[in-house]
Write an enzyme that holds these catalytic residues in place. Structure first.
Site, PDB file in Angstrom:
ATOM      1  N   GLU A   7       0.826  -1.216   0.000  1.00 46.21           N
ATOM      2  CA  GLU A   7       0.000   0.000   0.000  1.00 46.21           C
ATOM      3  C   GLU A   7       0.858   1.263   0.000  1.00 46.21           C
ATOM      4  OE1 GLU A   7      -2.740  -0.568   3.308  1.00 46.21           O
ATOM      5  OE2 GLU A   7      -4.070  -1.722   2.011  1.00 46.21           O
TER       6      GLU A   7
ATOM      7  N   ASP B  37      -8.367  -9.126   4.217  1.00 48.14           N
ATOM      8  CA  ASP B  37      -8.131  -7.975   5.096  1.00 48.14           C
ATOM      9  C   ASP B  37      -9.187  -7.862   6.199  1.00 48.14           C
ATOM     10  OD1 ASP B  37      -7.036  -5.711   6.088  1.00 48.14           O
ATOM     11  OD2 ASP B  37      -7.612  -4.403   4.437  1.00 48.14           O
TER      12      ASP B  37
ATOM     13  N   GLU C 175     -12.529  -2.022  12.015  1.00 45.30           N
ATOM     14  CA  GLU C 175     -12.525  -1.356  10.705  1.00 45.30           C
ATOM     15  C   GLU C 175     -13.634  -1.884   9.797  1.00 45.30           C
ATOM     16  OE1 GLU C 175      -8.824  -1.770   8.603  1.00 45.30           O
ATOM     17  OE2 GLU C 175      -9.602  -0.807   6.799  1.00 45.30           O
TER      18      GLU C 175
END
Ligand code: GCW
Length: 719
Positions: A306, A380, A408
């Site tokens: 990322e 993820d 998240e």
């Protein structure tokens, strides 16, 4: 006049009462007087004073904790004793305590951090003994003993032997230096960098106490998307001040390292791990860190992931990068935790396959103080993912687990989701790597491949909100993570039971009712968000709410449409030989479980298969009807959670009760939003109706698509 005085007194006592309202700050370490009178009386006859010989910072915190804890719980003035008396609580190691040394205790049965709690006759007197090989061991034993009292367990005839199954039990903070927290939903970072080292916030101590109470022994204080400023002298002194606070609690500090630090800080031209000046820069930097923090734990590294720099920028491998840092840390016994969370937009393969492809070939080429840190699933931190195929694929290099405690993708700050069932599902999964019964837990605890370097990390859900984690139930995920890191065989039920008792109340009906809510909460969330193996269909960037239609993000593999692949025929990501063949990364036995659409467990169906809308599910319904039913049941289950919670009103502090009640109402709205948005969108492909009998969506698809959340928490700030 008298009347006025009375009124003032009443008002004063009311305000004190108000101040004393339970605000969650004490977490599960509440030591209020035990309300069960009979039990209290029994305990009082069983513990009369504390014999703890010796002096050290750790012995000091143990004394404080036991004296405060027992004084509060038993409502007595619990005192230190000079010598053994009837019903003494004797605490020590054979080195710190003559009384312990004189007993022949089976201390060889426990590891460095382990402890024994046993009922013994000492000098002819009945005593409870908390013993260990190290002071940290007795610290853990003391917290365990207090937990027995807090949860109203019997303390007669104790014979507890406990050792942690995993060596490094860490929290990873994604805390930025400007005090924003990446994916944090509980306020700002608890680290007040601008006030350190001069001001030591009480929270640092309470943080350390809380972690020690559940066996956590390390903390990575900064975000893996790292800022090199933390590696400057000024900041290392601040980090050292934190390390000084944590040390007596057996907690080591680690830092996330940025691979380009030699360029950014050292002004070198390169960060190539083969370059001598780069190696030398890291060696000097590491030596410097150890001058401030002699027991520094090591580095966590996110590289070539990322946008973070890494060895591949110089055509070197992950192993080359990790080994260079490992060499610098080795003389000080530091370790490198090298993350396997890597994927590239340019690589045309399924994102879930890329970590395995990049790491498997390098098995055994990492230095002995490197451990590869792998997220629980190959994508993820989704509501449900199969276990990561790297567990069981790498044998010569140790692999550690990364769970995400902060929610998240699990409802962020508003939803009640107890994560222990998710963690257990992964830990208990059979990889078949060394034959049947090689669970993920056996791999990370080192037993499968005989590794002594073992670890587990949880991405922290802690912030500066008064109650630490925002949602009053989010604390349970911090708690359960620590307990599982210590002993992965603990059940979700046991951990919830203890946590509820210590955090709220021992009232049996409160405990069973609340536990019911917690134990079902994860599955409920899966149903209204991503049932049947759907994944990554959350909002763009901030991941708040549903957005299955998103297809415009910079990289294909950040877009929900990449993952659900809905079309006129069906829905799901084909990961068998007919598709990306991600299944090839698992053992043949695991492949067999998932590869046939007819036998694949339905909770993973759309993870592994693209399935026609009219496919007949085990329920006898078509896929479309079953999918809709799951979304509806998720919403209904949230409504049941609300009702169940309402039934316990009056049994706990009213402010806390109302707090949870309001959040459950928010959760219900969000669950309805998820259900409606997803079903309306998927219906544009299935062209199949929702049953007439069910609650119909109150808005159309365009409405849901038009929603924007510019300031969603956890998403802003630079590091
Ligand atoms: O899940 C993703 C998050 C990023 C995070 C990344 C990672 C720290 O959306 O915010 O970055 O994972 O784990 O590195």
């Amino acid at each position: 006049m008298k009347k006025k005085l009375c009124l003032l007194l009443v008002l004063f006592s009311l305000s004190i009462y108000h101040l004393k309202a339970e605000d969650g700050y004490r977490l599960w370490l509440r030591y209020d007087k035990i309300s069960d009178r009979a039990l209290l009386a029994t305990y009082k006859t069983q513990i009369s004073g504390l014999l703890i010989e010796g002096k050290s910072p750790t012995l000091g915190v143990i004394k404080d904790e036991l004296v405060n804890g027992i004084s509060g719980l038993l409502d007595i003035k619990f005192n230190l004793l000079g010598s053994t008396q009837e019903h003494s609580l004797i605490v020590g190691t054979p080195v710190t305590s003559k009384a312990i040394a004189a007993l022949s205790l089976p201390l060889d049965k426990i590891s460095t951090d382990g402890f024994l709690i046993t009922t013994q006759k000492v000098a002819g007197k009945n005593c409870i003994v908390i013993a260990a090989n190290t002071e940290t061991g007795i610290l853990y034993g003391s917290f365990h003993f207090l937990q027995l009292l807090q949860t109203h367990k019997s303390i007669s005839q104790l014979n507890i032997i406990s050792s942690p199954k995993i060596q490094y039990r860490l929290l990873d903070h994604w805390d930025n230096m400007n005090r924003t927290v990446e994916r944090g939903y509980a306020g700002f970072s608890i680290w007040k960098w601008h006030l350190l080292p001069g001001y030591i916030d009480q929270r640092y101590k309470d943080y350390a106490r809380a972690n020690a109470s559940i066996g956590i022994n390390g903390t990575v204080v900064n975000n893996v998307n790292a800022n090199v400023q933390l590696f400057t002298k000024d900041y290392l002194i601040k980090v050292a001040a934190l390390a000084d606070v944590f040390r007596p609690y057996g907690i080591k500090v680690f830092l996330s390292a940025k691979f380009s630090a030699p360029i950014e800080l050292g002004k070198l031209k390169t960060a190539d791990p083969f370059d001598e000046t780069v190696k030398d820069w890291w060696k000097k930097k590491v030596d410097e860190i150890y001058t401030y923090i002699p027991d520094f734990g090591g580095f966590l590294v996110k590289a070539n992931s990322e946008g973070q720099p890494g060895p591949q920028n110089y055509k070197r491998t992950h192993a080359d990068g990790a080994n260079m840092l490992a060499d610098a840390l080795a003389p000080h016994n530091g370790i490198v935790m090298w993350r396997a969370f890597v994927y590239s937009n340019e690589t045309p393969t399924d994102r879930t396959k890329q970590a395995y492809d990049e790491f498997k070939p390098f098995d055994g080429t990492f230095k002995s103080n490197v451990i590869v840190q792998v997220k629980n699933g190959p994508l993820d931190f989704q509501p449900r993912e199969p276990f990561h195929p790297l567990f069981g694929a790498i044998h010569k290099t140790p692999v550690m687990m990364e769970f995400q405690l902060t929610q998240e993708y699990l409802g962020q700050g508003t939803q009640l989701v107890y994560e222990a069932p998710l963690m257990k599902e992964v830990l208990d999964a059979d990889t078949y790597a060394n034959g049947k019964g090689t669970t993920v837990a056996n791999i990370i605890d080192g037993t499968a491949d005989h590794h002594s370097l073992t670890g587990i990390a949880g991405v922290s859900n802690i912030g500066d909100e008064r109650n630490w984690c925002g949602h009053p139930f989010a604390q349970s995920n911090w708690y359960a993570f620590g307990k599982l890191a210590w002993d992965h065989t603990e059940s979700s039920d046991e951990m919830a039971d203890d946590w509820i008792r210590m955090t709220f109340s021992n009232d049996p009906s409160f405990v069973s009712t609340t536990k019911k809510i917690m134990l079902g909460s994860r599955e409920t969330m899966v149903h209204y968000m991503t049932p049947l193996g759907l994944h990554h269909i959350m909002g763009d960037g901030h991941h708040y709410g549903p957005s299955p239609w998103s297809d415009r993000l910079g990289r294909a593999d950040w877009n929900p449409v990449y993952y659900h692949r809905a079309d006129s025929i069906g829905i799901g990501f084909e990961r068998t030989t007919k598709g990306s063949n991600a299944l090839e990364q698992y053992s043949p036995e695991v492949r067999k479980i998932y590869e046939d659409v007819a036998t694949c467990p339905e909770e993973y169906l759309l993870w592994f298969h693209h399935v026609p809308w009219n496919y007949t599910m085990r329920s006898g319904k078509t896929l479309w009807d079953d999918l809709s039913a799951k979304y509806y049941s998720g919403v209904n289950d949230v409504r049941s959670m609300q009702q169940t919670w309402n039934s316990i009103k009056g049994k706990i502090d009213n402010e806390q009760f109302e707090h949870v009640k309001m959040l459950l109402a928010v959760q219900e709205k969000e669950a309805v939003w998820w259900r409606n948005a997803c079903l309306l969108y998927f219906q544009t492909f299935s062209k199949m109706p929702l049953p007439k009998s069910v609650e119909q969506p109150d808005h159309n698809l365009d409405y849901y698509k038009s929603l924007r959340f510019q300031f969603a928490p956890g998403n802003g700030g630079n590091n």
